[in-house]
Enzyme design. Structure first.
Site, PDB file in Angstrom:
ATOM      1  N   CYS A 109       9.899 -17.887 -14.532  1.00 50.92           N
ATOM      2  CA  CYS A 109      11.250 -17.640 -15.038  1.00 50.92           C
ATOM      3  C   CYS A 109      12.179 -17.405 -13.857  1.00 50.92           C
ATOM      4  O   CYS A 109      11.863 -16.636 -12.949  1.00 50.92           O
ATOM      5  CB  CYS A 109      11.276 -16.396 -15.912  1.00 50.92           C
ATOM      6  SG  CYS A 109      10.575 -16.671 -17.531  1.00 50.92           S
ATOM      7  N   GLN A 159       7.058 -25.389 -19.536  1.00 48.92           N
ATOM      8  CA  GLN A 159       6.372 -24.418 -20.392  1.00 48.92           C
ATOM      9  C   GLN A 159       7.307 -24.097 -21.557  1.00 48.92           C
ATOM     10  O   GLN A 159       8.434 -23.639 -21.344  1.00 48.92           O
ATOM     11  CB  GLN A 159       6.050 -23.143 -19.610  1.00 48.92           C
ATOM     12  CG  GLN A 159       5.156 -22.203 -20.415  1.00 48.92           C
ATOM     13  CD  GLN A 159       4.935 -20.863 -19.753  1.00 48.92           C
ATOM     14  OE1 GLN A 159       5.893 -20.209 -19.335  1.00 48.92           O
ATOM     15  NE2 GLN A 159       3.688 -20.424 -19.672  1.00 48.92           N
ATOM     16  N   TYR A 218       3.607 -12.619 -25.452  1.00 48.92           N
ATOM     17  CA  TYR A 218       4.718 -13.242 -26.172  1.00 48.92           C
ATOM     18  C   TYR A 218       4.236 -13.719 -27.545  1.00 48.92           C
ATOM     19  O   TYR A 218       3.094 -13.485 -27.913  1.00 48.92           O
ATOM     20  CB  TYR A 218       5.353 -14.335 -25.310  1.00 48.92           C
ATOM     21  CG  TYR A 218       5.906 -13.737 -24.024  1.00 48.92           C
ATOM     22  CD1 TYR A 218       6.949 -12.815 -24.059  1.00 48.92           C
ATOM     23  CD2 TYR A 218       5.344 -14.032 -22.787  1.00 48.92           C
ATOM     24  CE1 TYR A 218       7.437 -12.221 -22.900  1.00 48.92           C
ATOM     25  CE2 TYR A 218       5.826 -13.441 -21.615  1.00 48.92           C
ATOM     26  CZ  TYR A 218       6.870 -12.532 -21.684  1.00 48.92           C
ATOM     27  OH  TYR A 218       7.339 -11.939 -20.539  1.00 48.92           O
ATOM     28  N   ARG A 269      -1.247 -22.126 -22.168  1.00 45.98           N
ATOM     29  CA  ARG A 269      -1.556 -20.979 -21.316  1.00 45.98           C
ATOM     30  C   ARG A 269      -2.002 -19.839 -22.227  1.00 45.98           C
ATOM     31  O   ARG A 269      -1.291 -19.444 -23.162  1.00 45.98           O
ATOM     32  CB  ARG A 269      -0.348 -20.552 -20.481  1.00 45.98           C
ATOM     33  CG  ARG A 269      -0.614 -19.279 -19.695  1.00 45.98           C
ATOM     34  CD  ARG A 269       0.442 -18.965 -18.655  1.00 45.98           C
ATOM     35  NE  ARG A 269       0.098 -19.575 -17.375  1.00 45.98           N
ATOM     36  CZ  ARG A 269       0.581 -19.165 -16.188  1.00 45.98           C
ATOM     37  NH1 ARG A 269       1.452 -18.182 -16.127  1.00 45.98           N
ATOM     38  NH2 ARG A 269       0.204 -19.751 -15.078  1.00 45.98           N
ATOM     39  N   LEU A 323      -3.209 -14.974  -7.725  1.00 45.39           N
ATOM     40  CA  LEU A 323      -3.646 -14.595  -6.385  1.00 45.39           C
ATOM     41  C   LEU A 323      -4.518 -15.668  -5.729  1.00 45.39           C
ATOM     42  O   LEU A 323      -5.567 -15.380  -5.163  1.00 45.39           O
ATOM     43  CB  LEU A 323      -4.343 -13.233  -6.414  1.00 45.39           C
ATOM     44  CG  LEU A 323      -3.399 -12.052  -6.761  1.00 45.39           C
ATOM     45  CD1 LEU A 323      -4.161 -10.741  -6.827  1.00 45.39           C
ATOM     46  CD2 LEU A 323      -2.260 -11.952  -5.757  1.00 45.39           C
TER      47      LEU A 323
HETATM   48  C1  LIG Z   1       9.158 -14.836 -10.615  1.00 47.96           C
HETATM   49  C2  LIG Z   1       8.027 -15.076 -11.582  1.00 47.96           C
HETATM   50  C3  LIG Z   1       8.310 -15.554 -12.859  1.00 47.96           C
HETATM   51  C4  LIG Z   1       7.273 -15.813 -13.757  1.00 47.96           C
HETATM   52  N1  LIG Z   1       7.560 -16.385 -14.968  1.00 47.96           N
HETATM   53  C5  LIG Z   1       6.546 -16.829 -15.758  1.00 47.96           C
HETATM   54  C6  LIG Z   1       6.815 -17.660 -16.874  1.00 47.96           C
HETATM   55  O1  LIG Z   1       7.936 -18.097 -17.140  1.00 47.96           O
HETATM   56  N2  LIG Z   1       5.739 -18.004 -17.653  1.00 47.96           N
HETATM   57  C7  LIG Z   1       4.475 -17.608 -17.358  1.00 47.96           C
HETATM   58  O2  LIG Z   1       3.559 -17.939 -18.099  1.00 47.96           O
HETATM   59  N3  LIG Z   1       4.206 -16.868 -16.279  1.00 47.96           N
HETATM   60  C8  LIG Z   1       5.205 -16.503 -15.446  1.00 47.96           C
HETATM   61  N4  LIG Z   1       4.912 -15.858 -14.279  1.00 47.96           N
HETATM   62  C9  LIG Z   1       3.486 -15.672 -13.893  1.00 47.96           C
HETATM   63  C10 LIG Z   1       3.022 -16.819 -12.976  1.00 47.96           C
HETATM   64  O3  LIG Z   1       3.064 -18.078 -13.624  1.00 47.96           O
HETATM   65  C11 LIG Z   1       1.581 -16.572 -12.475  1.00 47.96           C
HETATM   66  O4  LIG Z   1       0.705 -16.609 -13.573  1.00 47.96           O
HETATM   67  C12 LIG Z   1       1.436 -15.254 -11.755  1.00 47.96           C
HETATM   68  O5  LIG Z   1       2.512 -15.028 -10.865  1.00 47.96           O
HETATM   69  C13 LIG Z   1       0.126 -15.158 -10.968  1.00 47.96           C
HETATM   70  O6  LIG Z   1       0.080 -16.184  -9.985  1.00 47.96           O
HETATM   71  P1  LIG Z   1       0.389 -15.896  -8.413  1.00 47.96           P
HETATM   72  O7  LIG Z   1      -0.571 -14.822  -7.981  1.00 47.96           O
HETATM   73  O8  LIG Z   1       0.147 -17.233  -7.758  1.00 47.96           O
HETATM   74  O9  LIG Z   1       1.805 -15.449  -8.291  1.00 47.96           O
HETATM   75  C14 LIG Z   1       5.932 -15.559 -13.384  1.00 47.96           C
HETATM   76  C15 LIG Z   1       5.672 -15.063 -12.101  1.00 47.96           C
HETATM   77  C16 LIG Z   1       6.683 -14.834 -11.198  1.00 47.96           C
HETATM   78  C17 LIG Z   1       6.358 -14.343  -9.817  1.00 47.96           C
END
Ligand SMILES: Cc1cc2nc3c(=O)[nH]c(=O)nc-3n(C[C@H](O)[C@H](O)[C@H](O)COP(=O)(O)O)c2cc1C
Length: 401
Positions: A25, A99, A186, A234, A331
């Site tokens: 987002c 998404q 959600y 997801r 991660l």
């Molecule tokens: C700024 C931001 C916005 C996110 N918005 C969404 C989203 O719109 N939909 C979703 O399923 N997850 C969202 N997430 C979660 C990420 O898709 C991801 O699952 C999560 O950050 C873990 O991955 P990472 O460790 O690579 O950051 C968001 C994460 C971040 C950092």
């Protein structure tokens, strides 16, 4: 076994490698319309070499947005904004994805950030464009969140068609891939979890009743989404708390989704209770405050084994148990880590979120680090940056004329 830089074919689509941009987002849309920010933000990640470039959760209705500044796809007038970005992503050799989501009881928040910076999620008043959130039961997410309305049968029955209409718009906008957001507490996840779903009618109680809305939604989308295009879901594969949604249930749901024409499960976790919410993005002001003040002591946290690739075991279990393609997320930051996840058959692809915010060129760097530069297409325009680093194939990315 395939590696990170082997192509992945799903239905009629071939991804150039196994790296996806996870949905994030941006809180930067106006009335659900995407704009120049998205063109530059996602365009940069397409140029950086990711194979799948996914837009953030887009509300299938205005009330399906998490915040008033979220993206949406409930109106035909929103299509062209996405189409413009998608033309650029496709020209850069990546597959544009979106998404689609409905935030349910975790909706109607104000902007996540303001002039003074990050402010956490705060319920928007009606004067600020907020609405009354609704979910399976009238159970608020936490004490900072407004009491949601319990949806009636007619409202619930309308949900699959709302997703299907958004899917038709996604097709018109040139998307190659849809991911349905059924995670993070959600709407769809809130029906799955006994923590948020206490209904006593056909939408609650038994496992079959709780998964019904997900299955109906998959069926409705598949009926309108082209056969050649992949459909992903997801899931939060566990709620991480006693009495919540479990990995075993996720495996069985994934199997049933596969039967409805779903191709891939993007395996995330948590989000139903504030005790198991990993990211500031999903935290209310209270949770953010608690974290800033170091109250990370279990009052806000369940026992989540947070660490590199901590959600990979969930992805792997679904892949094996449901015989379906999976994406691992969470991660994942190192090229060798990502390559091993794919090479060891634990997941078919990886999705990166924060690491791709830090470095949109992570896929190019990963290709160089893994000795796969020959298979990485690097735009001609960036030749001078990579030619002395071993990059050997340079495709031009032509601007739109
Ligand atoms: C700024 C931001 C916005 C996110 N918005 C969404 C989203 O719109 N939909 C979703 O399923 N997850 C969202 N997430 C979660 C990420 O898709 C991801 O699952 C999560 O950050 C873990 O991955 P990472 O460790 O690579 O950051 C968001 C994460 C971040 C950092």
């Amino acid at each position: 076994m395939s590696g990170l830089f082997d192509p992945l074919r799903v239905r009629g689509l071939t991804l150039r490698n196994r790296i996806g941009v996870a949905p994030m987002c941006q809180g930067t849309s106006t009335d659900g319309h995407v704009n120049d920010w998205h063109l530059v933000h996602l365009g940069a990640r397409a140029l950086g070499g990711a194979a799948l470039v996914m837009f953030e959760a887009a509300g299938v209705t205005p009330e399906g947005r998490i915040s008033t500044r979220d993206a949406g796809l409930w109106d035909d007038a929103q299509i062209e904004g996405y189409a413009r970005v998608n033309r650029f992503i496709s020209a850069a050799g990546a597959a544009p994805a979106i998404q689609l989501g409905h935030a349910g009881r975790k909706s109607s928040f104000g902007p996540i950030w303001a002039a003074q910076g990050m402010q956490g999620l705060r319920v928007a008043t009606s004067a600020e464009g907020g609405w009354t959130a609704a979910g399976p039961s009238a159970i608020p997410f936490d004490t900072d969140t407004a009491q949601p309305r319990a949806m009636n049968d007619e409202e619930i029955r309308a949900v699959p068609a709302q997703f299907a209409r958004a899917a038709q718009r996604a097709d018109a906008a040139g998307f190659d891939w849809i991911e349905v957001h059924a995670a993070h507490g959600y709407l769809l996840h809130s029906f799955l979890s006994p923590i948020s779903n206490r209904r006593t009618d056909g939408w609650g109680g038994s496992f079959d009743n709780r998964i019904h809305l997900c299955l109906e939604t998959a069926r409705a989308i598949r009926a309108v989404w082209p056969e050649r295009k992949p459909l992903a879901f997801r899931l939060s594969y566990t709620d991480w708390v006693e009495g919540g949604w479990t990995l075993e249930e996720s495996v069985e749901l994934s199997r049933r989704l596969r039967e409805e024409g779903v191709d891939l499960i993007d395996a995330s976790s948590g989000g139903t209770t504030p005790a198991a919410t990993n990211l500031a993005r999903h935290m209310t002001t209270r949770a953010l405050d608690g974290q800033a003040r170091g109250h990370d002591d279990g009052t806000l946290r369940a026992q989540i084994p947070l660490g590199p690739g901590y959600q990979v075991p969930g992805a792997e279990a679904i892949r094996r148990g449901a015989d379906i393609l999976v994406a691992a997320v969470g991660l994942i930051t190192e090229p060798t880590q990502a390559d091993a996840i794919v090479r060891e058959g634990r997941a078919d692809m990886v999705m990166l979120a924060r690491e791709l915010l830090r470095d949109p060129n992570w896929p190019i760097r990963a290709a160089l680090a893994l000795g796969e530069a020959a298979r990485m297409s690097i735009p001609c325009q960036y030749y001078l940056a990579w030619s002395d680093r071993g990059g050997s194939r340079f495709d031009p990315v032509a601007p739109e004329t």
